[in-house]
Design a protein around this motif. Structure first.
Motif, PDB file in Angstrom:
ATOM      1  N   UNK A   1       0.798  -1.219   0.000  1.00  0.00           N
ATOM      2  CA  UNK A   1       0.000   0.000   0.000  1.00  0.00           C
ATOM      3  C   UNK A   1       0.829   1.266   0.000  1.00  0.00           C
ATOM      4  N   UNK A   2       2.038   1.205  -0.576  1.00  0.00           N
ATOM      5  CA  UNK A   2       2.810   2.449  -0.705  1.00  0.00           C
ATOM      6  C   UNK A   2       2.128   3.348  -1.735  1.00  0.00           C
ATOM      7  N   UNK A   3       2.333   4.654  -1.606  1.00  0.00           N
ATOM      8  CA  UNK A   3       1.740   5.594  -2.544  1.00  0.00           C
ATOM      9  C   UNK A   3       2.665   5.696  -3.755  1.00  0.00           C
ATOM     10  N   UNK A   4       2.220   5.232  -4.926  1.00  0.00           N
ATOM     11  CA  UNK A   4       3.139   5.075  -6.064  1.00  0.00           C
ATOM     12  C   UNK A   4       3.642   6.397  -6.639  1.00  0.00           C
ATOM     13  N   UNK A   5       2.933   7.495  -6.358  1.00  0.00           N
ATOM     14  CA  UNK A   5       3.353   8.776  -6.930  1.00  0.00           C
ATOM     15  C   UNK A   5       4.343   9.510  -6.028  1.00  0.00           C
ATOM     16  N   UNK A   6       4.699   8.900  -4.903  1.00  0.00           N
ATOM     17  CA  UNK A   6       5.634   9.538  -3.977  1.00  0.00           C
ATOM     18  C   UNK A   6       6.879   8.662  -3.809  1.00  0.00           C
TER      19      UNK A   6
ATOM     20  N   UNK B   1       4.858  11.923   4.553  1.00  0.00           N
ATOM     21  CA  UNK B   1       3.555  12.540   4.270  1.00  0.00           C
ATOM     22  C   UNK B   1       2.666  12.681   5.514  1.00  0.00           C
ATOM     23  N   UNK B   2       2.414  11.565   6.184  1.00  0.00           N
ATOM     24  CA  UNK B   2       1.480  11.617   7.311  1.00  0.00           C
ATOM     25  C   UNK B   2       2.001  12.461   8.482  1.00  0.00           C
TER      26      UNK B   2
ATOM     27  N   UNK C   1       7.139   3.868   7.193  1.00  0.00           N
ATOM     28  CA  UNK C   1       6.046   4.840   7.093  1.00  0.00           C
ATOM     29  C   UNK C   1       5.125   4.748   8.310  1.00  0.00           C
TER      30      UNK C   1
END
Lengths: 249, 259
Positions: free
Chosen positions: A96-101, A109-110, A158
């Motif tokens: 569930x990593x954010x692919x655009x970051x 981020x959080x 994360x």
């Protein structure tokens, strides 16, 4: 390893029930997780393990029952779950990593957006955490440039960046190639040594035996076994546990 | 994402196809029209006619560009809002938005324009020609752009939302930092196609009191009694559209490689 503290319950789960339509997935589960405990949740697939752990931060909505996180009832309809979830980390089977970051941005981020820490502090914290999971040289990489094991380690960093009081792992190594399982388990064992409270859905016998303090066996939506690892492993009370452990070993 | 792959045809195939069409057209003119090339040049490519008229044509091009840029920005923003409201799955809002979408699908843009510009003044609601054009184009295209964004957001794996929520992010933060940026990348090719549609649709405003590119060309053509300015205007449209078309194709190819 930090001692568990029976005077400080982190999670109290009382008669938790979950239905998917007419399918009864969780049947009146009750248990308490104390600070510093590492609880492995095992059992045959379809037994409700993932649903159980996903109900704990209400990513899945429980049908009924209560969950207390510290002294707050988080199953209360009016509670602000976003605020509660800051203190609960979760690691998913599919990362569930954010692919655009980038890896670094995923970790930062959080803390920046939710905890409102300064970018500078988040940056330093992120670098430290990536180093801790052995990926300081991958900070600028995007998730699709990383192997599964690396992605999962970033996902753990994360989750740690929010300084959670408890960490949930939902089959963290099931989507990994065998040679990558170890690197993720090593990171998890490191967390155990630091005294992190963890609930882990896993089939990894080595982790369960070496690192966890307690085992929950979940079969057909019921906890049929709940006790210290050595007890459950050496003398399971329930026939289904024996059967399941036999298949696993 | 395989949705866009069919639309991608290599540039040289497209070039050949265009050349083929031109050749057939030329042959047909020669064959049936009994028209010699000199006459064609005199009628359609008569540069004497254009003398002293480029200024008007260019000011038309400028107004078309203004219309297009304003409409593209506003319709993209409105489209994004439509998509966000659509995925909230509020029954009443959804029914309204589906109604809006069907309305836009069913109404010719020209009709909508006439209603806004010539109809609304009866209610004492008056918009300038420029404003009317922007309102109608934005209203219609935002519906389609909204659907594009919505399909992009829906295509993002559920784990993304769950991972974001698990970190304590609110639904709004999840949209802002996780879903919309990913959806934007995903739908950029179809978005660029939609933007091309916006540019082309600015031509309908030539019906109103606004001297955009087509209207400017019409004025000169009527005045000089020669269609050359119209031909020149199509070249100017091409001038704006070709870079965008190439950009779209590049984006689509890029997406095909990386996803």
């Amino acid at each position: 390893m930090q001692q568990t503290d029976p005077s400080e319950p982190i999670l109290r789960i009382i008669e938790l029930e979950k239905f998917f339509g007419s399918l009864h997935v969780l049947k009146s589960l009750s248990t308490t997780i104390y600070k510093g405990e590492v609880v492995s949740v095992i059992g045959p697939s379809g037994g409700g393990k993932s649903t159980f752990i996903r109900c704990l931060n209400r990513i899945e909505e429980p049908t009924s029952g209560q969950i207390y996180f510290g002294d707050r009832e988080i199953t209360d309809r009016h509670i602000n779950m976003s605020e509660i979830r800051r203190d609960m980390g979760m690691v998913f089977q599919n990362f569930g990593l954010f692919p655009h970051l980038t890896a670094q941005e995923n970790v930062m981020l959080a803390p920046v957006k939710v905890r409102k820490v300064s970018r500078r502090e988040a940056q330093e914290d992120g670098e430290r955490l990536l180093k801790r999971v052995g990926l300081e040289d991958k900070a600028e990489s995007y998730p699709d440039q990383l192997s599964g094991g690396q992605q999962q380690r970033v996902a753990i960093a994360r989750a740690l960046a929010m300084k959670p009081k408890v960490l949930f792992f939902d089959e963290p190594t099931s989507a990994l190639d065998p040679e990558m399982v170890r690197e993720v388990l090593d990171v998890m064992v490191g967390l155990v040594e630091d005294g992190m409270t963890m609930i882990v859905v896993s089939h990894e016998m080595s982790f369960i035996k070496e690192a966890s303090s307690r085992v929950l066996v979940l079969v057909d939506g019921e906890i049929i076994e709940d006790g210290p690892v050595s007890e459950v492993m050496s003398g399971p009370k329930h026939e289904r546990t024996k059967e399941f452990l036999g298949k696993l070993l | 994402m395989s949705i866009h792959t069919n639309r991608f045809t290599p540039l040289w195939v497209q070039g050949l196809a265009a050349l083929g069409v031109l050749l057939i057209a030329g042959w047909a003119l020669q064959h049936y029209g009994d028209i010699d090339l000199e006459r064609i040049r005199h009628i359609f490519f008569n540069m004497e006619v254009m003398e002293g008229q480029w200024g008007l044509l260019m000011s038309g091009l400028w107004i078309t560009t203004e219309l297009a840029v304003v409409s593209i920005i506003l319709s993209t923003i409105l489209g994004l809002l439509v998509a966000i409201f659509r995925i909230k799955e509020n029954k009443i809002i959804n029914v309204l938005l589906v109604g809006y979408l069907e309305f836009c699908r069913a109404t010719p843009i020209l009709v909508a324009l006439i209603v806004v510009y010539f109809g609304l003044p009866f209610l004492n609601i008056r918009f300038s020609a420029f404003e009317s054009g922007v309102i109608v184009i934005v209203f219609v295209h935002a519906a389609y752009i909204g659907e594009a964004f919505r399909s992009g957001i829906m295509a993002i794996h559920r784990t993304q939302t769950e991972a974001s929520y698990a970190l304590g992010m609110t639904p709004r933060q999840t949209l802002q930092y996780i879903l919309v940026p990913q959806a934007f990348r995903m739908v950029l090719p179809s978005l660029a196609n939609q933007w091309i549609g916006v540019i082309k649709d600015t031509a309908v405003t030539s019906l109103l009191a606004i001297t955009e590119l087509l209207k400017a060309a019409q004025i000169i053509a009527t005045w000089k009694a020669n269609p050359t300015p119209l031909v020149m205007s199509t070249f100017l449209y091409l001038l704006i559209l070709i870079p965008l078309t190439i950009l779209t194709m590049k984006l689509e190819r890029n997406q095909k490689l990386t996803r």
